[in-house]
Design a protein around this motif. Sequence first.
Motif, mmCIF file in Angstrom:
data_model
loop_
_atom_site.group_PDB
_atom_site.id
_atom_site.type_symbol
_atom_site.label_atom_id
_atom_site.label_comp_id
_atom_site.label_asym_id
_atom_site.label_seq_id
_atom_site.Cartn_x
_atom_site.Cartn_y
_atom_site.Cartn_z
ATOM 1 N N PHE A 298 0.819 -1.208 0.000
ATOM 2 C CA PHE A 298 0.000 0.000 0.000
ATOM 3 C C PHE A 298 0.854 1.259 0.000
ATOM 4 O O PHE A 298 0.471 2.277 -0.581
ATOM 5 C CB PHE A 298 -0.975 -0.023 1.185
ATOM 6 N N SER A 299 2.030 1.193 0.606
ATOM 7 C CA SER A 299 2.929 2.346 0.535
ATOM 8 C C SER A 299 3.459 2.529 -0.886
ATOM 9 O O SER A 299 3.666 3.660 -1.342
ATOM 10 C CB SER A 299 4.111 2.161 1.507
ATOM 11 N N LEU B 167 -10.532 -0.570 2.633
ATOM 12 C CA LEU B 167 -11.834 -1.214 2.577
ATOM 13 C C LEU B 167 -11.866 -2.186 1.411
ATOM 14 O O LEU B 167 -11.510 -1.825 0.283
ATOM 15 C CB LEU B 167 -12.934 -0.165 2.406
ATOM 16 N N VAL B 168 -12.276 -3.409 1.682
ATOM 17 C CA VAL B 168 -12.432 -4.436 0.645
ATOM 18 C C VAL B 168 -13.923 -4.623 0.375
ATOM 19 O O VAL B 168 -14.722 -4.742 1.305
ATOM 20 C CB VAL B 168 -11.812 -5.775 1.095
ATOM 21 N N ILE B 169 -14.284 -4.629 -0.902
ATOM 22 C CA ILE B 169 -15.663 -4.892 -1.325
ATOM 23 C C ILE B 169 -15.612 -5.990 -2.383
ATOM 24 O O ILE B 169 -14.925 -5.836 -3.398
ATOM 25 C CB ILE B 169 -16.328 -3.638 -1.919
ATOM 26 N N GLU B 170 -16.329 -7.078 -2.157
ATOM 27 C CA GLU B 170 -16.347 -8.178 -3.129
ATOM 28 C C GLU B 170 -17.772 -8.656 -3.349
ATOM 29 O O GLU B 170 -18.595 -8.636 -2.426
ATOM 30 C CB GLU B 170 -15.513 -9.355 -2.622
ATOM 31 N N ASP B 171 -18.073 -9.088 -4.591
ATOM 32 C CA ASP B 171 -19.360 -9.728 -4.833
ATOM 33 C C ASP B 171 -19.134 -11.106 -5.439
ATOM 34 O O ASP B 171 -18.115 -11.376 -6.082
ATOM 35 C CB ASP B 171 -20.284 -8.865 -5.697
ATOM 36 N N SER C 202 -13.966 6.128 -5.235
ATOM 37 C CA SER C 202 -12.762 6.947 -5.080
ATOM 38 C C SER C 202 -12.988 8.060 -4.067
ATOM 39 O O SER C 202 -12.038 8.480 -3.376
ATOM 40 C CB SER C 202 -12.344 7.537 -6.434
ATOM 41 N N SER C 203 -14.214 8.546 -3.927
ATOM 42 C CA SER C 203 -14.506 9.587 -2.943
ATOM 43 C C SER C 203 -14.322 9.078 -1.517
ATOM 44 O O SER C 203 -14.168 9.874 -0.589
ATOM 45 C CB SER C 203 -15.939 10.087 -3.098
ATOM 46 N N SER C 204 -14.343 7.753 -1.330
ATOM 47 C CA SER C 204 -14.199 7.172 -0.001
ATOM 48 C C SER C 204 -12.748 7.017 0.424
ATOM 49 O O SER C 204 -12.470 6.565 1.541
ATOM 50 C CB SER C 204 -14.886 5.797 0.037
ATOM 51 N N SER C 205 -11.814 7.378 -0.442
ATOM 52 C CA SER C 205 -10.383 7.243 -0.167
ATOM 53 C C SER C 205 -9.770 8.621 0.057
ATOM 54 O O SER C 205 -10.080 9.575 -0.667
ATOM 55 C CB SER C 205 -9.696 6.556 -1.348
ATOM 56 N N ILE D 98 -10.348 -0.098 -1.595
ATOM 57 C CA ILE D 98 -10.236 1.354 -1.442
ATOM 58 C C ILE D 98 -9.149 1.622 -0.425
ATOM 59 O O ILE D 98 -9.359 1.449 0.777
ATOM 60 C CB ILE D 98 -11.578 1.966 -0.990
ATOM 61 N N PRO D 99 -7.942 2.009 -0.872
ATOM 62 C CA PRO D 99 -6.844 2.232 0.073
ATOM 63 C C PRO D 99 -6.999 3.557 0.802
ATOM 64 O O PRO D 99 -7.605 4.499 0.288
ATOM 65 C CB PRO D 99 -5.609 2.238 -0.836
#
Length: 601
Positions: free
Chosen positions: A71-72, A97-101, A147-150, A229-230
Amino acid sequence: MEWYFRDISDDPSEKELTQQDQFNNDEVVLAEALVRETIQNSTDACVLPGGTVRVRFAIVEPSTAESREFFSSLLDGLAPHLTASGIAVPTAPQRFLVIEDFETTGLLGAIDRKDEGQFCGFWRRFGRSNKKGAAGGRWGLGKLVFSSSSTIKTLIGLTRRADDPNVCLMGQAILKNHTIGNTELDSVGFWCRPGTKTGLPTTEHSLCQHFASVAGLKRSGQTGLSLVIPYVLPDIEEQYLIQATLKNYYFPILTSRLIVEVNGTSINADTFDQVSADMGSEAIAPSLLSFVRQLQSLRSLSPMVTLPESWQSATITGDLLGEEQATRLRDQYKAGEMLFIRAPISISQKTRKPQGSETYIDLFLRPSSPGERSQTLVVRGSITVPTEGKKAHLPDCHAALVADHAAISQFLGDAENPAHTQWNERAEKLRTNWNGGHAVLRRIRAALHEIHAVVADRIERDDPLALVDFFSIPKEKPKERAQKGTTDRHNDLPPPSPKPFRIQRRVGGFTLLPNPKVAPESFPLKIRVRCAYDVLNGNPFKRFSDDDFSFFRDRLKVEKHNADCWPTDPNQLDVEARSADFKVEVVGFDSHRDLVVEAQG
């Protein structure tokens, strides 16, 4: 992988993705928008129509040196662009945050060129959606919520597609148009395969596997989409994701079309009650919960009544149903049974040949018990349309309008506003795509009310004034008028309870604050706030027009502390105050006009 931003130095026009600002005013609302957009996209991409989709949210902190290093490393090529865009570069690893379906198709379509597929639509298209049919999101802007959540406005996605054995990995940052040196660069950048000038994903197996490992993805061989979302915003928390799921997606969950997992907490048809109780949530009242479950069991059966096709051009009455059928429905409703009625609909799409489509909506009505709060539910596909439900509210009756047949879901989707909360007869897509769309929508909105009028209005009720015109009733003697200065009011009555909140006016807005005299045990507390500009004559709320302002459309800045809030009408805001030190501040109204604010607990 490297970061690529397009050189726009020679572009004579200037464009910015300003719509991203709609998600930046309030992080709790942002969490709700994140859940809504995710689940809409996932249910749209279900492999089997009407099947069950599983969605996973996980808030994770990098726990290994390998994960922290990955992540760095994202910042190595991105940092100059962040700085040039006025965004602070993080100095330490943060949560992601990880989001998977799962049980979904993944992002289909070409990866190396523009087409109408989901891959191009998700990564490369803004402001114009490629979704059609019964798809929930249609505006091409909702995806900006990711992207707004990062804090670094960045998103990374890995997709395994039903039509491709390879896994595709790609990232995106949505910043501002910015200048580095003498080069002006586009606001949208791609984390992509090195040496490409069009932002191509990598399909390299080892790199995709490494990313899945450091991000803690659960996807193995299943098709679907995984998003990371990093440096996720600090106020996006597990409890808000769960609350937003309970509030917005109870219908597909209770009807076994959706399972949501948040940090290991599974929300499904069997666990919904317990999760809701654990959260102290009132997203769905127990009576409505029971109604939805009964509705689901009825849907496996044939409708009790199918309306004649003529209902679409005539009011639903006992004569239209036939007196025998109308009497039977009244008797069943009076006995407390749930009615299941299907209304066939003919719709005509301008671009389709043959133009006509036969579809339907399903209507459900059940009388509510004495003292029970009645509610009306409007569902389009897997999406609840809350403002339409409030507009269709029926007294002493639980009711539902379910439109999940593909054709009618497409039609109503074209009438929806961007927030998917209400329908608009004048919507551009409805006008452009359908013949007589406004008239069809008007009949759909009227259906529940007209059925209710037939089955409920003739139910026997005790009416002490029913025969007042036929019998003489002795007139009561007037009470002697009390002497001036006296009153018959009892002095030992308790004082009225103080309102647990107060409204403080300010230039261009207002602040909602707690009453310091109210005990902390009164919270959590639900408050409904209505606003309108004052008028010289008449009721300002009745004369309100969304041309004045709209919580859905205008940039009204909402700041809050220990409270959740969300718009339910253009001039209405629902607030849930969590504790006795809550605060909600709303500004952005026209400071040259007098604002009238009304709040009810």
